[in-house]
Design a protein around this motif. Structure first.
Motif, PDB file in Angstrom:
ATOM      1  N   ASP B 318      26.679  47.672  24.622  1.00 56.79           N
ATOM      2  CA  ASP B 318      25.520  48.546  24.496  1.00 56.79           C
ATOM      3  C   ASP B 318      24.502  48.250  25.589  1.00 56.79           C
ATOM      4  OD1 ASP B 318      23.864  50.498  23.167  1.00 56.79           O
ATOM      5  OD2 ASP B 318      22.609  48.803  22.598  1.00 56.79           O
ATOM      6  N   LEU B 319      24.351  46.949  25.888  1.00 59.13           N
ATOM      7  CA  LEU B 319      23.433  46.565  26.969  1.00 59.13           C
ATOM      8  C   LEU B 319      23.856  47.232  28.278  1.00 59.13           C
ATOM      9  CD1 LEU B 319      21.258  44.830  28.286  1.00 59.13           C
ATOM     10  CD2 LEU B 319      22.831  42.925  28.276  1.00 59.13           C
ATOM     11  N   THR B 320      25.145  47.202  28.555  1.00 59.93           N
ATOM     12  CA  THR B 320      25.645  47.831  29.775  1.00 59.93           C
ATOM     13  C   THR B 320      25.443  49.344  29.714  1.00 59.93           C
ATOM     14  OG1 THR B 320      27.343  46.151  29.670  1.00 59.93           O
ATOM     15  CG2 THR B 320      27.609  47.831  31.336  1.00 59.93           C
ATOM     16  N   ALA B 321      25.759  49.929  28.561  1.00 58.61           N
ATOM     17  CA  ALA B 321      25.678  51.387  28.431  1.00 58.61           C
ATOM     18  C   ALA B 321      24.275  51.890  28.705  1.00 58.61           C
ATOM     19  CB  ALA B 321      26.125  51.822  27.046  1.00 58.61           C
ATOM     20  N   ARG B 322      23.265  51.112  28.297  1.00 56.34           N
ATOM     21  CA  ARG B 322      21.909  51.647  28.467  1.00 56.34           C
ATOM     22  C   ARG B 322      21.269  51.244  29.781  1.00 56.34           C
ATOM     23  NH1 ARG B 322      18.545  47.322  26.068  1.00 56.34           N
ATOM     24  NH2 ARG B 322      19.950  46.021  24.881  1.00 56.34           N
ATOM     25  N   THR B 323      21.894  50.369  30.552  1.00 60.61           N
ATOM     26  CA  THR B 323      21.242  49.968  31.798  1.00 60.61           C
ATOM     27  C   THR B 323      22.014  50.356  33.056  1.00 60.61           C
ATOM     28  OG1 THR B 323      22.246  47.813  31.492  1.00 60.61           O
ATOM     29  CG2 THR B 323      19.940  48.024  30.890  1.00 60.61           C
ATOM     30  N   ILE B 324      23.304  50.634  32.944  1.00 66.35           N
ATOM     31  CA  ILE B 324      24.107  50.723  34.163  1.00 66.35           C
ATOM     32  C   ILE B 324      23.758  51.939  35.011  1.00 66.35           C
ATOM     33  CG2 ILE B 324      26.084  51.933  33.161  1.00 66.35           C
ATOM     34  CD1 ILE B 324      27.804  49.837  34.730  1.00 66.35           C
ATOM     35  N   VAL B 325      23.377  53.060  34.396  1.00 67.21           N
ATOM     36  CA  VAL B 325      22.917  54.204  35.178  1.00 67.21           C
ATOM     37  C   VAL B 325      21.490  54.568  34.786  1.00 67.21           C
ATOM     38  CG1 VAL B 325      25.109  55.232  35.813  1.00 67.21           C
ATOM     39  CG2 VAL B 325      24.153  55.711  33.582  1.00 67.21           C
ATOM     40  N   SER B 326      20.684  53.558  34.554  1.00 65.51           N
ATOM     41  CA  SER B 326      19.302  53.758  34.156  1.00 65.51           C
ATOM     42  C   SER B 326      18.620  54.790  35.066  1.00 65.51           C
ATOM     43  CB  SER B 326      18.591  52.410  34.278  1.00 65.51           C
ATOM     44  OG  SER B 326      17.222  52.564  34.205  1.00 65.51           O
ATOM     45  N   PRO B 327      17.777  55.676  34.521  1.00 62.80           N
ATOM     46  CA  PRO B 327      17.259  55.737  33.159  1.00 62.80           C
ATOM     47  C   PRO B 327      18.127  56.520  32.178  1.00 62.80           C
ATOM     48  CG  PRO B 327      16.195  57.404  34.477  1.00 62.80           C
ATOM     49  CD  PRO B 327      17.144  56.682  35.384  1.00 62.80           C
ATOM     50  N   ILE B 328      19.320  56.920  32.612  1.00 63.00           N
ATOM     51  CA  ILE B 328      20.204  57.652  31.715  1.00 63.00           C
ATOM     52  C   ILE B 328      21.025  56.646  30.910  1.00 63.00           C
ATOM     53  CG2 ILE B 328      22.249  59.145  31.731  1.00 63.00           C
ATOM     54  CD1 ILE B 328      19.839  60.644  32.343  1.00 63.00           C
ATOM     55  N   GLU B 329      21.383  57.042  29.695  1.00 64.57           N
ATOM     56  CA  GLU B 329      22.271  56.186  28.903  1.00 64.57           C
ATOM     57  C   GLU B 329      23.664  56.779  28.873  1.00 64.57           C
ATOM     58  OE1 GLU B 329      20.991  54.686  25.311  1.00 64.57           O
ATOM     59  OE2 GLU B 329      19.073  54.037  26.124  1.00 64.57           O
ATOM     60  N   LEU B 330      24.652  55.903  28.818  1.00 61.79           N
ATOM     61  CA  LEU B 330      26.038  56.349  28.673  1.00 61.79           C
ATOM     62  C   LEU B 330      26.453  56.152  27.225  1.00 61.79           C
ATOM     63  CD1 LEU B 330      27.906  54.823  31.730  1.00 61.79           C
ATOM     64  CD2 LEU B 330      27.230  57.178  31.385  1.00 61.79           C
ATOM     65  N   PRO B 331      27.424  56.932  26.753  1.00 66.72           N
ATOM     66  CA  PRO B 331      27.956  56.640  25.427  1.00 66.72           C
ATOM     67  C   PRO B 331      28.610  55.257  25.437  1.00 66.72           C
ATOM     68  CG  PRO B 331      28.666  58.794  26.173  1.00 66.72           C
ATOM     69  CD  PRO B 331      28.022  58.129  27.341  1.00 66.72           C
ATOM     70  N   VAL B 332      28.317  54.462  24.405  1.00 69.08           N
ATOM     71  CA  VAL B 332      28.782  53.076  24.405  1.00 69.08           C
ATOM     72  C   VAL B 332      30.310  53.002  24.354  1.00 69.08           C
ATOM     73  CG1 VAL B 332      28.663  52.701  21.916  1.00 69.08           C
ATOM     74  CG2 VAL B 332      28.264  50.803  23.460  1.00 69.08           C
ATOM     75  N   GLY B 333      30.940  54.062  23.796  1.00 72.24           N
ATOM     76  CA  GLY B 333      32.398  54.072  23.704  1.00 72.24           C
ATOM     77  C   GLY B 333      33.068  53.999  25.073  1.00 72.24           C
ATOM     78  N   ILE B 334      32.415  54.603  26.067  1.00 79.37           N
ATOM     79  CA  ILE B 334      32.953  54.536  27.428  1.00 79.37           C
ATOM     80  C   ILE B 334      33.000  53.084  27.889  1.00 79.37           C
ATOM     81  CG2 ILE B 334      32.427  55.112  29.836  1.00 79.37           C
ATOM     82  CD1 ILE B 334      31.351  57.755  28.910  1.00 79.37           C
ATOM     83  N   ILE B 335      31.927  52.351  27.613  1.00 76.98           N
ATOM     84  CA  ILE B 335      31.856  50.966  28.081  1.00 76.98           C
ATOM     85  C   ILE B 335      32.836  50.088  27.318  1.00 76.98           C
ATOM     86  CG2 ILE B 335      30.320  49.001  28.469  1.00 76.98           C
ATOM     87  CD1 ILE B 335      29.585  51.426  30.116  1.00 76.98           C
ATOM     88  N   THR B 336      32.931  50.293  25.989  1.00 78.49           N
ATOM     89  CA  THR B 336      33.839  49.426  25.234  1.00 78.49           C
ATOM     90  C   THR B 336      35.262  49.565  25.771  1.00 78.49           C
ATOM     91  OG1 THR B 336      34.091  51.123  23.533  1.00 78.49           O
ATOM     92  CG2 THR B 336      32.531  49.364  23.078  1.00 78.49           C
ATOM     93  N   ALA B 337      35.645  50.798  26.138  1.00 78.91           N
ATOM     94  CA  ALA B 337      36.996  50.972  26.661  1.00 78.91           C
ATOM     95  C   ALA B 337      37.114  50.451  28.099  1.00 78.91           C
ATOM     96  CB  ALA B 337      37.388  52.448  26.607  1.00 78.91           C
ATOM     97  N   LEU B 338      36.064  50.721  28.882  1.00 77.87           N
ATOM     98  CA  LEU B 338      36.107  50.368  30.304  1.00 77.87           C
ATOM     99  C   LEU B 338      36.114  48.862  30.515  1.00 77.87           C
ATOM    100  CD1 LEU B 338      36.015  52.410  32.663  1.00 77.87           C
ATOM    101  CD2 LEU B 338      33.632  51.793  32.963  1.00 77.87           C
ATOM    102  N   VAL B 339      35.284  48.143  29.757  1.00 75.22           N
ATOM    103  CA  VAL B 339      35.200  46.693  29.918  1.00 75.22           C
ATOM    104  C   VAL B 339      36.233  46.020  29.024  1.00 75.22           C
ATOM    105  CG1 VAL B 339      33.690  44.689  29.749  1.00 75.22           C
ATOM    106  CG2 VAL B 339      32.754  46.896  30.418  1.00 75.22           C
ATOM    107  N   GLY B 340      36.459  46.621  27.854  1.00 78.02           N
ATOM    108  CA  GLY B 340      37.312  45.994  26.862  1.00 78.02           C
ATOM    109  C   GLY B 340      38.768  45.922  27.276  1.00 78.02           C
TER     110      GLY B 340
END
Lengths: 360, 359
Positions: B318-340
């Protein structure tokens, strides 16, 4: 084993934090291109709290006019006229010319030898425009989300925005199918139909008048379309003129659902620009879900939303002025959501709402 | 190195030392994740101010004048509740994922397996599209509806499997898949036949923590505590379930009753997690596998550590999802799959000596 796990977890952790802090660290220092440091339109609000101690805030300069602009108390019972008295009639009557060449969205020239009589208009804006220039009888089909004007009730619905009943369309034997998005273009063309897509009005508000004119040319109602287009242009120009002495107005955040918001290169972004409202999502391209902490930091003085309850209910936003005053403006999606003849009504509604008394 | 998968089944019932050192490590990692989750965001706030704000809430200090109220709100009303909700949801998904995997003896089982997700989506969609005003003050009907939908789907699947003779788990699995597919179809019909503005619903279905509030964590806490304590108290039975059926019976375990308790508890925990965060994939699937690959298949270790891993992972995602393209947020599901997924593959490769057969 234990150490390896610890190590790998730490690596993953450090990487994530690294990525996160890189992107987070840079953003707040970005200069704000949409808001030139200049004379702000004065707004009667509570003294603005200084949010970022590091960023100097330009002190407000005296008013350019004697009028004081408030946002708290919008006038009640404002009457918005639907179709305004036509602007000074053009002296020379235009005549429709056929064969007519129209450039479609993908740059292809389409030739019309006569006005189409059996149009399937798969777009709310097109339907409204065609009706507004008195050519509604030419429409024989549209999709089920189009509901304006009332005459649309009698027009057959050949699908909704996601689906299209191509068999039924073929059965209706249209001589023009107008689409807003190209999903079914190829299928329809393969079936031998004439399919038109026009350039979408994204960033240039004035282009909407050209779309009106194009519909006038296609249906032969050039004079009606010219009146509609000129009326639109003059109303936009008037807003521009009235706001010309001011450099920047209040800051605005539009919530279109779950903090999704229009940024640059959007129609709403252009509307805000015209109205000199400083969009807090100025560094967002197209639409994006804005981080709630950024919203709080940028402290919008105006919020518009079609679902205000969701913002009222979140205690995180309690300190924002529009929430405190219960003054989230409920926008009329029927007007601003459809780039047709009623769009200007939505625009003027916003102008009157946020600059009460400024527009006659 | 002694590979955990080589542990023979008999060892499971012998003397067992509770993995306090691993759990302590997990808690320390979670604390680090949580602190960084609160400290980092799209608005830059100095770390000292972050701590001042947190301590001022604990009444250890009087609030210092230089802290702006905007920062206060950002830390206390946005980031902190969000980190806590991500922690609870991640832990829920990790633990229920491990439970389902053990229960169904299936490495592909995840918390959404037996129709929870589809049922929850259907429940949320019905309320959303019915036009019922689903918010009353601070109370929202949406999570309640998704919770009911999820529970109902599992309950129907369970009834079907009872009707078919026994609660054989593969029957339940198939019934759950059928119910899930049916619910997904209904959701699709409802969405196509309705009002155009589906953005809030779609964004809920995609999952995420952008709406996180303190009240959400408080609301899902009771379900979590009840469900998780039932699951943890059955961790020994989950171990015996991994044996052949007659073994377990000879040990005097009432397998049928335990299965029922475990299914209900895991579903309860999942449905509660889903109700506020939407559907977040991958966490419940990989968290247990990472622990299984690293520390073996004893459910007494596996369950709590899967919870801790899921929580830490989701906080970071979630930390990544909300900061990686700041100020926009990404859906956290994208990050869980991408990093996971790469991390999971890495663990898979590093531990190729052992297998994941230990069900």
């Amino acid at each position: 084993m234990f150490r390896r796990v610890l190590l790998s977890t730490l690596i993953a952790f450090v990487l994530t934090i690294g990525m996160a802090s890189c992107s987070a660290g840079g953003s707040p220092k970005k200069p704000d291109p949409a808001a030139p440091a200049s004379i702000p339109v004065p707004i009667k609000t509570q003294p603005k709290k200084q949010i970022l101690p590091s960023t100097p805030v330009t002190p407000p300069t005296p008013l350019p006019t004697t009028k004081e602009i408030k946002i708290q108390s919008p006038p009640k019972g404002r009457v918005v006229q639907y179709f305004p008295p036509p602007s000074p009639p053009t002296d020379k009557k235009l005549t429709a010319k056929f064969p007519l060449t129209v450039i479609s969205r993908d740059g292809i020239e389409m030739i019309f030898n006569k006005p189409p009589d059996r149009i399937i208009a798969y777009d709310a804006a097109a339907v409204e425009t065609i009706f507004a220039i008195g050519q509604g009888h030419r429409i024989i089909g549209t999709h089920s989300w189009v509901s304006h004007p009332v005459e649309v009730g009698n027009i057959e619905k050949v699908g909704d925005a996601f689906n299209m009943n191509i068999e039924r369309i073929l059965d209706l034997n249209p001589d023009l199918v107008f689409l807003f998005y190209p999903t079914f273009k190829e299928e329809l063309e393969e079936a031998g139909l004439k399919v038109l897509l026009l350039e979408s009005v994204d960033t240039d508000l004035m282009k909407m008048a050209d779309t009106f004119r194009t519909w006038g040319q296609i249906t032969g109602a050039v004079n009606e379309a010219e009146i509609l287009a000129q009326n639109y242009e003059s109303r936009i120009t008037e807003i521009k003129l009235v706001l010309d002495p001011y450099h920047s107005g209040p800051s605005i955040f539009q919530d279109v659902g779950d903090l999704w918001t229009p940024g640059n290169n959007t129609l709403m972004g252009s509307v805000f620009q015209l109205l000199k409202l400083k969009n807090v999502a100025h560094d967002v391209d197209n639409y994006g879900q804005l981080s709630p902490e950024v919203i709080i930091e940028r402290n919008p003085q105006i919020i518009i939303s079609s679902t205000p309850d969701l913002m009222y209910r979140n205690p995180a936003f309690n300190e924002l002025l529009p929430i405190k005053n219960k003054s989230i403006f409920k926008s009329n999606d029927d007007y601003l959501g459809i780039s047709g003849p009623r769009f200007i009504l939505g625009l003027e509604e916003l102008a009157n709402e946020f600059y009460p008394g400024l527009f006659k | 190195m002694k590979s955990p998968a080589n542990t023979s089944n008999q060892d499971l019932v012998l003397a067992y030392k509770y993995p306090w050192n691993k759990i302590t490590l997990g808690i320390v990692v979670i604390l680090i994740c949580a602190v960084s989750g609160v400290a980092v965001g799209s608005v830059h706030i100095p770390i000292t101010s972050v701590f001042l704000i947190l301590f001022s809430k604990l009444d250890l200090f009087n609030e210092s004048g230089e802290l702006t109220s905007a920062w206060h709100t950002i830390i206390w009303n946005i980031r902190f509740p969000r980190v806590v909700l991500a922690l609870l949801v991640g832990a829920s998904l990790g633990i229920s994922g491990a439970t389902y995997q053990g229960l169904f003896k299936n490495p592909l089982a995840d918390p959404y397996l037996i129709g929870v997700a589809s049922g929850a989506s259907l429940g949320a969609t019905i309320v959303f599209l019915s036009g019922i005003p689903f918010t009353y003050g601070y109370f929202s009907l949406l999570p309640v509806a998704s919770f009911c939908g999820g529970i109902t789907a599992v309950f129907i699947a369970y009834l079907i499997s009872i009707k078919s003779g026994n609660t054989h788990l593969s029957t339940l699995l198939l019934a759950g898949l059928a119910i899930g597919a049916f619910a997904t179809a209904i959701t699709g019909i409802l969405m196509l036949r309705s009002d155009p503005d589906l953005r809030p619903l779609l964004s809920w279905l995609m999952g995420g923590f952008i709406r996180a509030q303190w009240s959400h964590s408080i609301l899902i806490m009771p379900y979590m505590i009840v469900g998780v304590s039932f699951i943890l108290s059955h961790s020994r039975i989950l171990n015996t379930m991994q044996l052949e059926g007659y073994y377990a019976e000879s040990l005097g375990v009432n397998i049928e009753k335990s299965k029922r308790i475990l299914i209900v508890s895991a579903t309860l925990v999942t449905a509660a997690a889903v109700s506020f965060s939407g559907l977040i994939g991958f966490v419940g699937l990989i968290a247990p596998h990472i622990i299984r690959l690293l520390w073996g298949t004893d459910y007494r270790t596996l369950l709590p550590l899967s919870g801790l891993t899921g929580a830490a992972f989701l906080i970071l995602a979630d930390l990544t999802a909300r900061t990686i393209v700041s100020p926009i947020e990404l859906p956290v599901g994208i990050i869980t799959a991408l990093v996971g997924s790469p991390f999971f593959v890495y663990v898979l490769l590093r531990t190729k000596g052992s297998t994941i057969d230990g069900y």
